[in-house]
Scaffold this motif. Sequence first.
Motif, short mmCIF file in Angstrom:
data_model
loop_
_atom_site.label_atom_id
_atom_site.label_comp_id
_atom_site.label_asym_id
_atom_site.label_seq_id
_atom_site.Cartn_x
_atom_site.Cartn_y
_atom_site.Cartn_z
N SER A 30 0.81 -1.20 0.00
CA SER A 30 0.00 0.00 0.00
C SER A 30 0.85 1.26 0.00
N CYS A 32 4.52 3.32 -1.06
CA CYS A 32 5.48 3.36 -2.16
C CYS A 32 6.70 2.51 -1.80
N ASP A 51 4.33 3.24 -6.79
CA ASP A 51 3.29 3.26 -5.78
C ASP A 51 2.33 2.08 -5.94
N SER A 52 1.31 2.08 -5.13
CA SER A 52 0.40 0.93 -5.11
C SER A 52 -0.38 0.77 -6.41
N ASP A 53 -0.51 1.86 -7.16
CA ASP A 53 -1.22 1.81 -8.45
C ASP A 53 -0.28 1.55 -9.62
N GLY A 54 0.99 1.39 -9.34
CA GLY A 54 1.96 1.14 -10.40
C GLY A 54 2.54 2.37 -11.04
N ARG A 55 2.20 3.52 -10.52
CA ARG A 55 2.81 4.75 -11.06
C ARG A 55 4.25 4.83 -10.57
N THR A 56 5.07 5.49 -11.38
CA THR A 56 6.50 5.49 -11.10
C THR A 56 7.08 6.89 -11.08
N SER A 69 9.61 -1.98 -11.47
CA SER A 69 8.35 -2.70 -11.62
C SER A 69 8.11 -3.52 -10.37
N ASN A 72 2.99 -8.06 -7.48
CA ASN A 72 2.23 -8.12 -6.23
C ASN A 72 2.09 -9.55 -5.72
#
Length: 121
Positions: A30, A32, A51-56, A69, A72
């Motif tokens: 949850s 970063c 982050d948890s949403d895959g943003r970098t 990358s 999960n």
Amino acid sequence: HVQLVESGGGSVQAGGSLTLSCAVSGITFSSCIGWFRQAPGKEREGVAAIDSDGRTNYADSVKGRFTISKDNDKSTVSLIMNNLKPEDTAMYYCATGARFLSPLHAAFYNYWGQGTQVTVS
């Protein structure tokens, strides 16, 4: 308890590639997860975070060369490093605990691994 274990470091020639892996346990994804590095005599600097949403988020010095990358299911975070340069030589650490991708600063991360050495000659 929270544990982060890095692997994949080594010695390569300039222009080569390495993939670092960080196995995370005891905490969900949850927060970063970031990669940091520290060269002798220098401050620890942020390299990349996800982050948890895959943003970098990437440091300018590695944009276009490094890719972060996560998996999960396996609770791992990877850092693919291409076109390595001698200035990439450092101990690389993964860390977690930050709420936001930016700023990519060690002060916002609570949990750290022991590090893995990357040497580029």
